[in-house]
Scaffold this active site. Structure first.
Site, short mmCIF file in Angstrom:
data_model
loop_
_atom_site.label_atom_id
_atom_site.label_comp_id
_atom_site.label_asym_id
_atom_site.label_seq_id
_atom_site.Cartn_x
_atom_site.Cartn_y
_atom_site.Cartn_z
N LYS A 1 40.74 33.54 19.16
CA LYS A 1 39.30 34.98 18.57
C LYS A 1 40.04 35.91 19.25
O LYS A 1 40.47 36.66 18.52
CB LYS A 1 38.44 34.67 18.33
CG LYS A 1 37.30 35.84 18.42
CD LYS A 1 36.21 35.69 18.85
CE LYS A 1 35.11 36.11 20.17
NZ LYS A 1 35.70 37.26 20.95
N ASN A 2 40.32 36.20 20.70
CA ASN A 2 40.82 36.90 21.04
C ASN A 2 42.21 37.46 20.99
O ASN A 2 42.80 38.44 21.80
CB ASN A 2 40.03 36.47 22.19
CG ASN A 2 38.58 37.48 22.54
OD1 ASN A 2 38.30 37.66 21.72
ND2 ASN A 2 38.29 36.91 24.23
N ARG B 1 32.60 44.90 18.87
CA ARG B 1 33.34 45.92 19.96
C ARG B 1 35.39 46.38 20.11
O ARG B 1 35.60 47.32 20.32
CB ARG B 1 33.36 45.96 21.38
CG ARG B 1 31.47 46.06 22.20
CD ARG B 1 31.57 46.14 23.39
NE ARG B 1 31.78 47.41 24.01
CZ ARG B 1 32.89 47.66 24.28
NH1 ARG B 1 33.52 46.90 24.37
NH2 ARG B 1 33.18 48.64 25.18
N CYS C 1 26.98 46.70 25.48
CA CYS C 1 26.61 45.17 25.32
C CYS C 1 26.04 44.92 25.64
O CYS C 1 25.69 44.48 27.16
CB CYS C 1 27.62 44.78 24.00
SG CYS C 1 29.00 44.25 25.39
N ARG D 1 30.97 48.46 29.32
CA ARG D 1 32.06 48.45 28.99
C ARG D 1 32.78 49.83 28.18
O ARG D 1 32.66 49.93 26.94
CB ARG D 1 31.81 47.61 27.50
CG ARG D 1 31.34 46.28 28.01
CD ARG D 1 31.28 44.52 27.24
NE ARG D 1 32.48 44.25 26.94
CZ ARG D 1 33.40 43.71 25.99
NH1 ARG D 1 32.18 43.22 25.27
NH2 ARG D 1 34.78 43.83 25.50
N PRO D 2 32.99 50.76 30.03
CA PRO D 2 33.21 51.76 29.07
C PRO D 2 34.91 51.19 28.61
O PRO D 2 35.62 50.26 28.52
CB PRO D 2 33.99 52.44 30.05
CG PRO D 2 33.60 51.14 31.43
CD PRO D 2 32.79 50.36 30.70
N ASP E 1 37.20 54.22 29.12
CA ASP E 1 38.06 55.21 29.94
C ASP E 1 39.47 55.09 29.51
O ASP E 1 40.45 56.12 29.90
CB ASP E 1 37.46 55.63 31.25
CG ASP E 1 37.30 54.65 31.89
OD1 ASP E 1 36.80 53.45 31.61
OD2 ASP E 1 37.63 54.89 33.01
N ASP F 1 35.13 34.74 30.82
CA ASP F 1 34.35 33.94 28.96
C ASP F 1 33.89 32.46 29.38
O ASP F 1 33.70 32.15 28.29
CB ASP F 1 35.41 34.38 28.32
CG ASP F 1 35.67 35.59 27.60
OD1 ASP F 1 34.34 36.56 28.08
OD2 ASP F 1 36.51 35.84 27.18
N ILE G 1 34.14 40.28 36.69
CA ILE G 1 34.53 41.22 35.67
C ILE G 1 33.48 42.13 35.04
O ILE G 1 33.43 43.48 35.14
CB ILE G 1 35.50 40.27 34.53
CG1 ILE G 1 36.58 39.80 35.58
CG2 ILE G 1 36.23 41.54 33.57
CD1 ILE G 1 37.46 40.19 35.60
N ARG H 1 29.83 33.97 16.28
CA ARG H 1 31.11 35.05 16.49
C ARG H 1 32.32 34.16 17.26
O ARG H 1 33.68 35.20 16.69
CB ARG H 1 30.35 36.11 17.58
CG ARG H 1 29.55 37.39 16.73
CD ARG H 1 29.28 38.11 17.84
NE ARG H 1 29.79 38.58 18.10
CZ ARG H 1 30.83 39.50 19.20
NH1 ARG H 1 29.39 38.94 20.68
NH2 ARG H 1 31.56 39.70 20.46
#
Ligand code: EPU
Length: 454
Positions: free
Chosen positions: A22-23, A100, A124, A129-130, A132, A328, A350, A422
C-alpha cells in the site's frame, strides 16, 4: 459500520501470498501525474486507500482504471493511468481528509503542471503529522508556496511570462523525528523534472522510496543513491511510459508473522520481502520465533516459514526510520508481547502518541504501563475476549492479533474495522484460510437478520 467477531485459541497454519505494498503504491500512483504517457502498475492491492487515490487522480484530469484480482492468493491487480487534462490541479479537502497520503500528488503536479492546489491534511489518530518538511523541500527547488483557505498553493514562477521549471539544489529533509517518507517521495518526484541536479540529504531510506526511484528511473529519470540518506537526481525534460510491478507489503508480511507468533502457529508467506523486514525479524528471533527462507531466493519475494511455540521471551524494541524497527508494526508486536513470559519495553520514536491500542488491549487483560512514549508490557498468561474499538489501521491489526489468541467465553468483537480495510485486503478471509475463526458482520447482514426486516 462493519465489525469482526473472533473466537481465539486456534493455532494458525498454512500459506499466504503477500500483497503489493500500500505505502509503495500510493506515491507511485501519484507519480503517474509526471507524464502524459501510458502508466501501468502491477500488484496493486484492493484497499480503501487505493480506491481513494484512484478517485483523486480521476478528479485531477487522469483516465484511471483499476482491475482487481479475484483470487485472494494473487498479490494484486493492475492500475493504469493516463493524464489527459492537465488543467485541473486541485486536490479537494473532501478527498484529502479521508486519506493523508493525498499529499503525494503535490510534488508531481507542481513539477509537471507548474501549479498545484492541495488541501492541507489535518491531524489524524496517530498524531499531528505536519507537512512542513515537504513544503520546505519544494520551496528550496524554487516553488512559491502560500496557504489559502486551508489549501497549499504551490507555483513554479514563470520566466519572461513563459512556464518555468523547478531548479535543482541541495535540500535537507531531516526533522525532529528523522526524515520523512512521503516528503522524500514528493521532493524526489518533483526534482526529476527540475533543471539541474538535486541532492536530497537526510532522505528517507525506506524500501518504498527505493521502489519509487526505480519506477521513476524506468520512466526516464536519473536518480542514484536511493536507499541511502543521500539521493541525487539529475533533472530531465520529460518522463515517459512505464509498466512496473510494485514491491510486496512488508507491513502486511510483518503482521502475519505476528499472527504466527501469537498463535504458536506455522505459517509460510510467499512473496515475502524479508530483506525489508530485518529489524522486525530480529526482534521475533529474540523472542524465540523461528523464520526460515531460501537464502538463494529474491530476498524481496522469498517464501518464508514462520513457526512459534508458546512461552515467547520478552524483548526491548524502539521504533526508528528504516532500517530500524518500523512504527507501522509497533502495535502488532505489542499484542504479541502481551503474552510473553516477562516484561518488555516498547518505545515509539516516530509518532510519539501512537498508542490508542494500549487502552483497548488492556480491556482484554493485557498489563500495560505507559509513560510518555514508552510502554512497559508485563506479559500475562492469557488474554480474554472483550468488545474493543479499532482506532487506526495498525491498532486494528493489533486488536485482531490479540483476538486470535484470546481464550474464554464469547468472542472478541472489534468495532470500526473500516480502519483495517484501508490497509489489509480481505484480512478475515486470509485468516480463515489459516484456520482462524473470524467473521465480518456488516450492517447490511444485521438488517437482514433483524426481526421483522425482510
Ligand atoms: N514529520 C514532520 N514534518 C513533516 C513530515 C513529517 O515533522 O513535514 C514528522 C512526522 O510527524 C513523524 C515523522 O516526521 O513524526 C515521520 O513521518 P513521515 O513523514 O515519514 O510519515 P508519512 O510519510 O506521512 C509514511 C507512511 C506511514 C508510516 C510513516 C513512517 C505512507 C502512505 N504512510 O507516512 O504509514 O507510519 O511513513 O514510516 O507511506 C501506515 O501505513 O499505517 C502509516 C501510517
Amino acid at each position: 459500520m462493519d465489525r469482526f467477531e473472533i473466537r481465539g485459541g486456534n493455532r494458525l497454519a498454512g500459506r499466504l501470498t503477500i500483497k503489493g505494498s500500500k505505502n509503495a503504491a500510493l506515491p507511485m500512483m501519484a507519480a503517474g501525474l509526471l507524464t502524459d504517457q501510458p502508466f501501468v502498475l502491477r500488484d496493486i492491492p484492493d484497499l480503501a486507500d487505493i480506491n481513494n487515490m484512484v478517485r483523486l487522480l480521476g478528479e485531477l484530469g487522469c483516465q484511471v482504471s483499476r482491475q482487481s484480482a479475484d483470487d485472494i492468493e494473487s498479490p494484486g491487480g493492475v492500475f493504469t493511468l493516463r493524464a489527459v487534462d492537465e488543467s485541473i490541479s486541485h486536490a479537494r479537502y473532501d478527498i484529502v481528509r479521508t486519506m493523508r497520503a493525498s499529499i503525494c500528488v503535490l510534488g508531481p503536479m507542481l513539477a509537471r503542471r507548474g501549479y498545484a492546489r492541495v488541501s492541507l491534511p489535518g491531524g489524524c489518530s496517530i498524531g499531528e503529522r505536519p507537512v512542513d518538511i515537504h513544503l520546505r523541500g519544494l520551496s528550496a527547488l524554487g516553488a512559491d508556496i502560500t496557504l489559502d483557505q486551508g489549501d497549499i498553493i504551490a507555483r513554479v514562477p514563470k520566466v519572461h511570462g513563459k512556464p518555468g521549471r523547478l531548479k535543482g539544489t541541495r535540500v535537507f529533509l531531516g526533522g525532529p523525528f528523522g526524515s520523512t517518507v512521503l516528503g522524500t517521495a514528493n521532493v524526489m518526484s518533483a526534482a526529476t523534472l527540475a533543471e539541474g541536479t538535486t541532492v536530497i540529504e537526510c532522505a528517507a531510506c525506506e524500501p518504498e522510496i527505493v521502489d519509487l526511484a526505480n519506477l521513476l528511473n524506468a520512466m526516464g529519470a536519473k536518480i542514484t543513491g536511493q536507499g541511502s540518506p543521500r539521493i541525487t537526481i539529475e533533472g530531465v525534460k520529460e518522463l515517459g511510459a512505464v509498466d512496473h510491478r510494485i514491491i510486496a507489503d512488508r507491513i502486511e508480511a510483518g503482521t502475519y508473522m505476528c499472527a504466527a507468533a501469537i498463535t504458536a502457529g506455522d505459517i509460510t508467506l510467499d512473496n515475502c520481502p524479508v530483506d525489508a523486514l530485518m529489524a522486525h525479524m530480529d526482534r521475533l528471533h529474540h523472542m524465540g520465533v523461528t523464520m526460515q527462507w531460501d537464502a538463494k531466493a529474491d530476498p524481496m519475494r522469498a517464501s518464508c516459514r514462520i513457526t512459534a511455540t508458546r512461552g515467547l521471551k520478552p524483548i526491548e524494541v524502539t521504533t526508528q526510520p528504516h532500517p530500524g524497527f518500523p512504527t507501522d508494526l509497533q502495535a502488532q508486536l505489542m499484542a504479541v508481547l502481551c503474552l510473553a513470559e516477562g516484561n518488555s519495553v516498547i518505545t515509539e520514536r516516530i509518532f510519539t502518541e501512537r498508542f490508542l491500542h494500549v487502552a483497548e488491549l488492556s480491556r482484554m487483560g493485557a498489563q500495560l504501563y505507559r509513560q510518555g512514549s514508552t510502554v512497559i508490557v508485563s506479559g500475562v498468561r492469557k488474554l480474554t475476549p472483550a468488545p474493543v474499538m479499532a482506532s487506526d489501521l495498525r491498532a486494528s491489526a493489533s486488536l485482531i492479533l490479540a483476538g486470535l489468541a484470546a481464550e474464554g467465553p464469547g468472542p472478541t468483537v472489534i468495532n470500526r474495522v473500516y480502519h483495517l480495510d484501508r490497509g489489509y485486503e480481505k484480512m478475515e478471509l486470509r485468516l480463515q484460510s489459516l484456520g482462524a475463526e473470524v467473521q465480518r458482520i456488516s450492517e447490511r447482514d444485521e438488517a437482514t437478520l433483524a426481526p421483522g426486516v425482510a
